[in-house]
Scaffold this motif. Structure first.
Motif, short mmCIF file in Angstrom:
data_model
loop_
_atom_site.label_atom_id
_atom_site.label_comp_id
_atom_site.label_asym_id
_atom_site.label_seq_id
_atom_site.Cartn_x
_atom_site.Cartn_y
_atom_site.Cartn_z
N ARG A 28 0.66 -1.11 0.04
CA ARG A 28 0.00 0.13 0.00
C ARG A 28 0.90 1.15 -0.04
O ARG A 28 0.61 2.18 -0.83
N THR A 29 1.95 1.14 0.88
CA THR A 29 2.93 2.52 0.80
C THR A 29 3.53 2.53 -0.19
O THR A 29 3.59 3.79 -0.88
N LEU A 30 3.95 1.32 -1.28
CA LEU A 30 4.62 1.54 -2.67
C LEU A 30 3.63 2.23 -3.65
O LEU A 30 4.11 2.94 -4.31
N ASP A 31 2.33 1.81 -3.46
CA ASP A 31 1.43 2.54 -4.28
C ASP A 31 1.07 3.90 -4.11
O ASP A 31 1.02 4.42 -4.94
N TRP A 32 1.25 4.20 -2.92
CA TRP A 32 0.98 5.51 -2.79
C TRP A 32 2.20 6.37 -3.24
O TRP A 32 1.89 7.58 -3.73
N ILE A 33 3.40 5.95 -2.86
CA ILE A 33 4.66 6.36 -3.40
C ILE A 33 4.36 6.79 -5.03
O ILE A 33 4.84 7.64 -5.72
N ALA A 34 4.07 5.59 -5.73
CA ALA A 34 4.08 5.80 -7.05
C ALA A 34 2.74 6.58 -7.59
O ALA A 34 3.26 7.43 -8.55
N THR A 35 1.88 6.82 -6.85
CA THR A 35 0.75 7.93 -7.29
C THR A 35 1.46 9.16 -7.02
O THR A 35 1.24 10.18 -7.78
N GLU A 36 1.93 9.51 -5.82
CA GLU A 36 2.86 10.70 -5.48
C GLU A 36 3.72 11.05 -6.57
O GLU A 36 3.83 12.25 -7.23
N GLU A 37 4.62 9.95 -7.02
CA GLU A 37 5.68 10.27 -8.32
C GLU A 37 4.94 10.78 -9.67
O GLU A 37 5.22 11.58 -10.25
N GLN A 38 3.64 10.14 -9.90
CA GLN A 38 2.93 10.29 -11.19
C GLN A 38 2.38 11.78 -10.97
O GLN A 38 2.47 12.72 -12.05
N LEU A 39 1.94 12.22 -9.75
CA LEU A 39 1.50 13.63 -9.66
C LEU A 39 2.46 14.74 -9.89
O LEU A 39 2.25 15.49 -10.46
N ILE A 40 3.67 14.28 -9.15
CA ILE A 40 4.75 15.43 -9.32
C ILE A 40 5.29 15.29 -10.89
O ILE A 40 5.34 16.43 -11.43
N ALA A 41 5.24 14.25 -11.51
CA ALA A 41 5.30 14.58 -13.00
C ALA A 41 4.66 14.80 -13.70
O ALA A 41 4.97 15.78 -14.67
N ALA A 42 3.16 14.87 -13.44
CA ALA A 42 2.12 15.68 -14.22
C ALA A 42 2.31 17.08 -14.05
O ALA A 42 2.13 17.96 -14.94
N GLN A 43 2.67 17.78 -12.78
CA GLN A 43 2.78 18.87 -12.54
C GLN A 43 4.12 19.54 -13.15
O GLN A 43 3.90 20.75 -13.47
N GLY A 44 5.05 18.85 -13.39
CA GLY A 44 6.36 19.27 -14.23
C GLY A 44 6.14 19.52 -15.57
O GLY A 44 6.42 20.44 -16.23
N GLU A 45 4.88 18.78 -16.08
CA GLU A 45 4.48 19.03 -17.66
C GLU A 45 3.70 20.40 -17.89
O GLU A 45 3.39 20.58 -18.77
N ARG A 46 3.20 20.80 -16.54
CA ARG A 46 2.34 21.87 -16.90
C ARG A 46 3.01 23.24 -17.31
O ARG A 46 4.21 23.21 -16.78
#
Length: 114
Positions: A28-46
């Motif tokens: 579950r923690t690894l899933d949360w980390i993956a989700t946060e990494e995806q959000l950070i990557a998406a913010q970098g594209e804006r």
């Protein structure tokens, strides 16, 4: 007759149960980390936000929304009804009788004295 299981078997069962719980929590923690990494990557594209405007024109409430006051871009007394303006638009608004903000004094900054 078979021999009874050693006394440590219940303890081993509890430790195996704890292992399964911790593995589930780790996943579950690894899933949360993956989700946060995806959000950070998406913010970098804006695209970054545009720089703030040097001048703002505050509009009134209601139909027509006529200009009410002129502000500098750093004025603390601006409302959500403000729109960015160029220096020429701000000067023109002041010349047409739109009030200058008494706090930031855009008329003084634009050298348009009433």
């Amino acid at each position: 007759m078979s021999a009874p299981p050693p006394a440590s078997a219940p303890r081993l069962d509890l430790l195996r149960f704890l292992e399964r719980v911790q593995e589930r929590d780790l996943q579950r923690t690894l899933d949360w980390i993956a989700t946060e990494e995806q959000l950070i990557a998406a913010q970098g594209e804006r695209r970054p936000a545009p720089p703030p405007s040097e001048w703002l024109i505050e509009h009134g409430i209601g139909t027509g929304r006529l200009p009410a006051r002129v502000h500098t871009g750093q004025c603390w007394d601006t409302r959500t009804r403000c729109k960015p303006a160029s220096a020429d638009q701000a000067r023109r608004a002041l010349a047409e009788g739109v009030s200058a903000c008494p706090h930031c004094r855009p008329d003084t900054a634009l050298e348009v004295l009433e």
